[in-house]
Scaffold this motif. Structure first.
Motif, PDB file in Angstrom:
ATOM      1  N   LYS A 191     125.066  35.904  30.125  1.00 30.41           N
ATOM      2  CA  LYS A 191     125.382  34.493  30.341  1.00 30.41           C
ATOM      3  C   LYS A 191     124.918  34.014  31.711  1.00 30.41           C
ATOM      4  O   LYS A 191     124.454  32.888  31.861  1.00 30.41           O
ATOM      5  N   ARG A 192     125.059  34.891  32.703  1.00 34.37           N
ATOM      6  CA  ARG A 192     124.659  34.508  34.057  1.00 34.37           C
ATOM      7  C   ARG A 192     123.173  34.224  34.126  1.00 34.37           C
ATOM      8  O   ARG A 192     122.725  33.268  34.759  1.00 34.37           O
ATOM      9  N   THR A 245     121.155  33.331  31.570  1.00 37.39           N
ATOM     10  CA  THR A 245     120.852  32.116  30.818  1.00 37.39           C
ATOM     11  C   THR A 245     121.278  30.870  31.597  1.00 37.39           C
ATOM     12  O   THR A 245     120.565  29.861  31.615  1.00 37.39           O
ATOM     13  N   ALA A 246     122.434  30.951  32.258  1.00 36.00           N
ATOM     14  CA  ALA A 246     122.877  29.831  33.099  1.00 36.00           C
ATOM     15  C   ALA A 246     121.896  29.592  34.241  1.00 36.00           C
ATOM     16  O   ALA A 246     121.604  28.442  34.597  1.00 36.00           O
ATOM     17  N   TRP A 272     118.830  27.711  32.815  1.00 35.39           N
ATOM     18  CA  TRP A 272     119.108  26.282  32.597  1.00 35.39           C
ATOM     19  C   TRP A 272     119.207  25.545  33.923  1.00 35.39           C
ATOM     20  O   TRP A 272     118.594  24.491  34.105  1.00 35.39           O
ATOM     21  N   ALA A 330     116.990  27.227  26.553  1.00 34.48           N
ATOM     22  CA  ALA A 330     117.484  26.944  27.905  1.00 34.48           C
ATOM     23  C   ALA A 330     116.448  26.155  28.699  1.00 34.48           C
ATOM     24  O   ALA A 330     116.791  25.219  29.445  1.00 34.48           O
ATOM     25  N   THR A 371     125.238  24.106  26.327  1.00 35.15           N
ATOM     26  CA  THR A 371     124.137  25.015  26.009  1.00 35.15           C
ATOM     27  C   THR A 371     124.557  26.465  26.182  1.00 35.15           C
ATOM     28  O   THR A 371     124.310  27.318  25.318  1.00 35.15           O
ATOM     29  N   LEU A 372     125.218  26.773  27.297  1.00 27.46           N
ATOM     30  CA  LEU A 372     125.649  28.152  27.553  1.00 27.46           C
ATOM     31  C   LEU A 372     126.665  28.598  26.508  1.00 27.46           C
ATOM     32  O   LEU A 372     126.589  29.731  25.990  1.00 27.46           O
ATOM     33  N   SER A 409     125.667  31.495  23.658  1.00 24.98           N
ATOM     34  CA  SER A 409     126.427  32.752  23.704  1.00 24.98           C
ATOM     35  C   SER A 409     127.103  33.038  22.369  1.00 24.98           C
ATOM     36  O   SER A 409     127.381  34.203  22.048  1.00 24.98           O
ATOM     37  N   GLY A 434     117.146  36.173  32.534  1.00 27.20           N
ATOM     38  CA  GLY A 434     117.227  34.808  33.019  1.00 27.20           C
ATOM     39  C   GLY A 434     116.577  34.646  34.381  1.00 27.20           C
ATOM     40  O   GLY A 434     116.103  35.608  34.996  1.00 27.20           O
TER      41      GLY A 434
END
Length: 425
Positions: free
Chosen positions: A111-112, A114-115, A118, A153, A201-202, A206, A216
């Protein structure tokens, strides 16, 4: 060279030293004609149709309603936006002079990561526009071909920046259509909506994908230094140095100047080499965007001229532009984007049918920006999706299918924002 000449003539026009009027439009249109065969087929069909309809409407207004048309100026539509896009592209010349790639290091995943992708494309894209997608996407692609979560993303991070960034083409178009809009109100409403789109989005990615091994982009303070510096410089010029120029004009002038100045310490030969490479490679690659914006400008001119000639400047689509009209306009433009029309077409056509008072221009501006943000994310023929298709091989229609749910939720959020903004106004 014609595209570069168009940019130079536009900048020269800010000083009042332009040799002849309308040369910017002539240069950019001639460049489009020369590059026509290389424009992607769908974009070529769309741009050609828009231009033909625009010319046809002008001819109808002239012959049927005896309208007075300044024919030498009919190619001027949206040239200011195209010049800004060309100017922004020169930011690609700022950076590593040696051309060597930096070591990748350990990737950030989950997640980190992908964040970070974005947020990175969103923040950097506010200044660098579409080039940010390639900068970050190519960096991620050095490890492995981009997967669907990474592409989504990139898509949503850039498109959502249209909600508030003063450096986007969307804002350039809107600022010209609504000169009395209040940018502060746009920022207060648009920025939270954009940030919520990132959270959405996140959360969605997920749930739909296993992000554990999805690499990412690592967002560092150093990577933000240049866009924040550019934003501060633009604001300095806008409020202190050249307050007589609009933000679009300042960006058109400032970004190429900064790009050239950053290369001059390496010598004039190196600077000329980089400008030459940019002119021969990057500027022709913008042919699809340039053709679409110019053609949409011609369509807008033709439609507004015909409507004014046929109605005596008395007919408008809505007698009053309020919450209901804004929501209907937003949904219509997004729907048209899904079937393949670029949001600039819907925004331009809508503007040509309205007579907005000063107090309604901010609401229209946000409606147009939100339509652009949601429409470009989901539209299969939008600039971002066509670019992802050409660069990384994912179909624009596949991106559309993946973004339909996102667009639906974002539409509900935008409707709520329109209601809140209208009450605020």
């Amino acid at each position: 060279m014609l595209i570069l000449t168009g940019l130079f003539l536009q900048i020269l026009g800010f000083t009042g030293l332009s040799p002849l009027p309308h040369l910017v439009g002539y240069a950019l249109w001639l460049a489009t004609v020369l590059l026509w065969r290389d424009i992607p087929r769908r974009t070529r069909w769309q741009a050609g149709t828009l231009a033909a309809i625009g010319l046809g409407l002008l001819g109808l207004a002239w012959t049927r309603f005896d309208a007075t048309i300044a024919w030498p100026a009919v190619l001027d539509g949206n040239t200011y936006v195209v010049a800004m896009l060309v100017g922004v592209s020169f930011i690609g010349l700022v950076g590593n002079r040696s051309g060597s790639a930096r070591p990748l290091g350990r990737p950030i995943t989950g997640k980190r990561g992908t964040a970070g992708t974005w947020l990175g494309v969103h923040l950097l894209g506010t200044i660098l526009n579409l080039s940010t997608v390639f900068m970050i996407g190519d960096r991620l692609a050095r490890r492995a071909p981009l997967n669907t979560p990474q592409l989504l993303a990139l898509n949503r991070g850039l498109s959502s920046a249209a909600l508030w960034s003063p450096f986007f083409a969307s804002m350039g178009v809107v600022m010209t259509l609504t000169p009395a809009m209040n940018y502060t109100q746009i920022l207060v409403i648009g920025l939270p909506v954009a940030l919520i789109s990132g959270i959405l989005t996140l959360f969605e990615l997920s749930r739909r994908f296993d992000l554990a091994e999805v690499a990412g982009f690592s967002l560092s303070p150093r990577s933000l230094l240049m866009p924040l510096g550019m934003a501060a410089l633009v604001m300095l010029f806008h409020y202190r140095v050249t307050p007589e120029l609009g933000i679009v004009s300042i960006i058109t002038l400032l970004l190429p100047t900064v790009a050239l100045a950053s290369n001059l310490p390496a010598g004039s030969r190196w600077t000329l080499h980089r400008v030459r490479q940019h002119t021969l490679i990057r500027l022709p690659a913008m042919r699809g965007e340039i053709a679409l914006f110019l053609s949409a400008g011609l369509l807008t001119l033709g439609l507004s001229t015909l409507i004014n000639a046929a109605t005596g400047n008395e007919w408008t689509l809505f007698a009053h532009f309020g919450t209901g009209e804004a929501i209907l306009s937003f949904l219509t433009i997004v729907a048209s984007a899904i079937i393949g029309l670029h949001p600039i077409i819907g925004v331009s056509v809508l503007a040509s049918m309205l007579d907005l008072t000063a107090d309604r221009q901010t609401l229209f501006a946000f409606t147009a920006l939100a339509s652009w943000a949601v429409g470009t994310s989901v539209g299969p023929l939008s600039g971002i999706n066509l670019s992802l298709q050409g660069r990384y091989g994912i179909s624009g229609y596949r991106m559309m299918r993946h973004n339909l749910g996102y667009a639906l939720v974002m539409s509900g959020l935008v409707v709520a924002a329109i209601v809140a903004l209208d009450q605020w106004l």
